[in-house]
Design a protein around this motif. Sequence first.
Motif, PDB file in Angstrom:
ATOM      1  N   ALA A  55       0.850  -1.181   0.000  1.00 24.07           N
ATOM      2  CA  ALA A  55       0.000   0.000   0.000  1.00 24.07           C
ATOM      3  C   ALA A  55       0.889   1.235   0.000  1.00 24.07           C
ATOM      4  N   ARG A  56       0.311   2.307  -0.498  1.00 26.41           N
ATOM      5  CA  ARG A  56       1.013   3.585  -0.508  1.00 26.41           C
ATOM      6  C   ARG A  56      -0.013   4.667  -0.158  1.00 26.41           C
ATOM      7  N   THR A 111      -4.747   9.831   0.376  1.00 28.27           N
ATOM      8  CA  THR A 111      -5.320   8.939  -0.623  1.00 28.27           C
ATOM      9  C   THR A 111      -4.568   7.617  -0.543  1.00 28.27           C
ATOM     10  N   LEU A 112      -5.312   6.533  -0.625  1.00 33.71           N
ATOM     11  CA  LEU A 112      -4.749   5.183  -0.541  1.00 33.71           C
ATOM     12  C   LEU A 112      -4.526   4.622  -1.944  1.00 33.71           C
ATOM     13  N   TYR A 113      -3.362   4.004  -2.149  1.00 35.69           N
ATOM     14  CA  TYR A 113      -3.008   3.382  -3.424  1.00 35.69           C
ATOM     15  C   TYR A 113      -2.675   1.912  -3.210  1.00 35.69           C
ATOM     16  N   TRP A 114      -2.890   1.102  -4.255  1.00 41.42           N
ATOM     17  CA  TRP A 114      -2.494  -0.304  -4.249  1.00 41.42           C
ATOM     18  C   TRP A 114      -1.607  -0.539  -5.469  1.00 41.42           C
ATOM     19  N   CYS A 115      -0.796  -1.585  -5.401  1.00 49.58           N
ATOM     20  CA  CYS A 115       0.153  -1.893  -6.473  1.00 49.58           C
ATOM     21  C   CYS A 115      -0.377  -3.062  -7.297  1.00 49.58           C
ATOM     22  N   VAL A 126      -4.924   4.271  -7.614  1.00 49.76           N
ATOM     23  CA  VAL A 126      -5.784   4.755  -6.532  1.00 49.76           C
ATOM     24  C   VAL A 126      -6.750   3.644  -6.142  1.00 49.76           C
ATOM     25  N   PHE A 127      -6.870   3.408  -4.853  1.00 53.51           N
ATOM     26  CA  PHE A 127      -7.849   2.454  -4.347  1.00 53.51           C
ATOM     27  C   PHE A 127      -9.154   3.223  -4.184  1.00 53.51           C
ATOM     28  N   ASP A 128     -10.013   3.091  -5.188  1.00 54.85           N
ATOM     29  CA  ASP A 128     -11.194   3.948  -5.250  1.00 54.85           C
ATOM     30  C   ASP A 128     -12.415   3.423  -4.496  1.00 54.85           C
ATOM     31  N   ASN A 164      -8.800  12.453   5.941  1.00 55.05           N
ATOM     32  CA  ASN A 164      -7.792  13.207   6.691  1.00 55.05           C
ATOM     33  C   ASN A 164      -7.193  12.396   7.838  1.00 55.05           C
ATOM     34  N   ASP A 165      -7.673  11.172   8.057  1.00 55.67           N
ATOM     35  CA  ASP A 165      -7.154  10.300   9.111  1.00 55.67           C
ATOM     36  C   ASP A 165      -6.540   9.047   8.470  1.00 55.67           C
ATOM     37  N   ILE A 166      -5.219   9.032   8.346  1.00 59.91           N
ATOM     38  CA  ILE A 166      -4.533   7.923   7.677  1.00 59.91           C
ATOM     39  C   ILE A 166      -4.795   6.585   8.372  1.00 59.91           C
ATOM     40  N   SER A 167      -4.972   6.599   9.682  1.00 58.43           N
ATOM     41  CA  SER A 167      -5.172   5.342  10.415  1.00 58.43           C
ATOM     42  C   SER A 167      -6.480   4.653  10.032  1.00 58.43           C
ATOM     43  N   SER A 168      -7.408   5.391   9.448  1.00 62.57           N
ATOM     44  CA  SER A 168      -8.672   4.770   9.031  1.00 62.57           C
ATOM     45  C   SER A 168      -8.474   3.754   7.909  1.00 62.57           C
ATOM     46  N   PHE A 169      -7.345   3.807   7.225  1.00 67.59           N
ATOM     47  CA  PHE A 169      -7.058   2.874   6.133  1.00 67.59           C
ATOM     48  C   PHE A 169      -6.439   1.553   6.614  1.00 67.59           C
ATOM     49  N   PHE A 170      -5.864   1.532   7.794  1.00 66.10           N
ATOM     50  CA  PHE A 170      -5.076   0.380   8.229  1.00 66.10           C
ATOM     51  C   PHE A 170      -5.883  -0.916   8.309  1.00 66.10           C
ATOM     52  N   ASP A 171      -7.055  -0.874   8.908  1.00 66.93           N
ATOM     53  CA  ASP A 171      -7.883  -2.077   9.012  1.00 66.93           C
ATOM     54  C   ASP A 171      -8.299  -2.564   7.622  1.00 66.93           C
ATOM     55  N   LEU A 172      -8.629  -1.640   6.765  1.00 72.98           N
ATOM     56  CA  LEU A 172      -9.013  -1.986   5.394  1.00 72.98           C
ATOM     57  C   LEU A 172      -7.879  -2.721   4.675  1.00 72.98           C
ATOM     58  N   ILE A 173      -6.669  -2.230   4.826  1.00 76.52           N
ATOM     59  CA  ILE A 173      -5.513  -2.878   4.191  1.00 76.52           C
ATOM     60  C   ILE A 173      -5.336  -4.290   4.729  1.00 76.52           C
ATOM     61  N   ASP A 174      -5.523  -4.487   6.012  1.00 74.03           N
ATOM     62  CA  ASP A 174      -5.372  -5.816   6.613  1.00 74.03           C
ATOM     63  C   ASP A 174      -6.384  -6.821   6.098  1.00 74.03           C
ATOM     64  N   ARG A 175      -7.599  -6.371   5.761  1.00 73.19           N
ATOM     65  CA  ARG A 175      -8.655  -7.332   5.421  1.00 73.19           C
ATOM     66  C   ARG A 175      -9.007  -7.405   3.933  1.00 73.19           C
ATOM     67  N   HIS A 176      -8.557  -6.459   3.119  1.00 69.41           N
ATOM     68  CA  HIS A 176      -8.956  -6.463   1.710  1.00 69.41           C
ATOM     69  C   HIS A 176      -7.958  -7.274   0.873  1.00 69.41           C
ATOM     70  N   PRO A 177      -8.431  -8.247   0.083  1.00 71.38           N
ATOM     71  CA  PRO A 177      -7.533  -9.139  -0.670  1.00 71.38           C
ATOM     72  C   PRO A 177      -6.704  -8.447  -1.752  1.00 71.38           C
TER      73      PRO A 177
END
Length: 62
Positions: A13-14, A25-29, A37-39, A45-58
């Motif tokens: 993730a980036r 903005t969250l990006y995937w490779c 862009v992970f649309d 404005n809260d980067i930590s809100s993406f962390f759980d999503l990254i852990d669970r999204h395939p």
Amino acid sequence: MNNPGEKRDFDIARFKFSVKNRNWTLYWCDRNGKWRVFDEVKPNNDISSFFDLIDRHPIFYG
């Protein structure tokens, strides 16, 4: 070499911060190494809100 004990790092993730909009903005490779862009989520404005999503999204591990 296939060494199960060997540590490997992979970028999964980036995040990019927009100074103008003051949000992240969250990006995937993709398989070709291109960052996209992970649309499924809006910039936030809260980067930590993406962390759980990254852990669970395939898409980040697939």
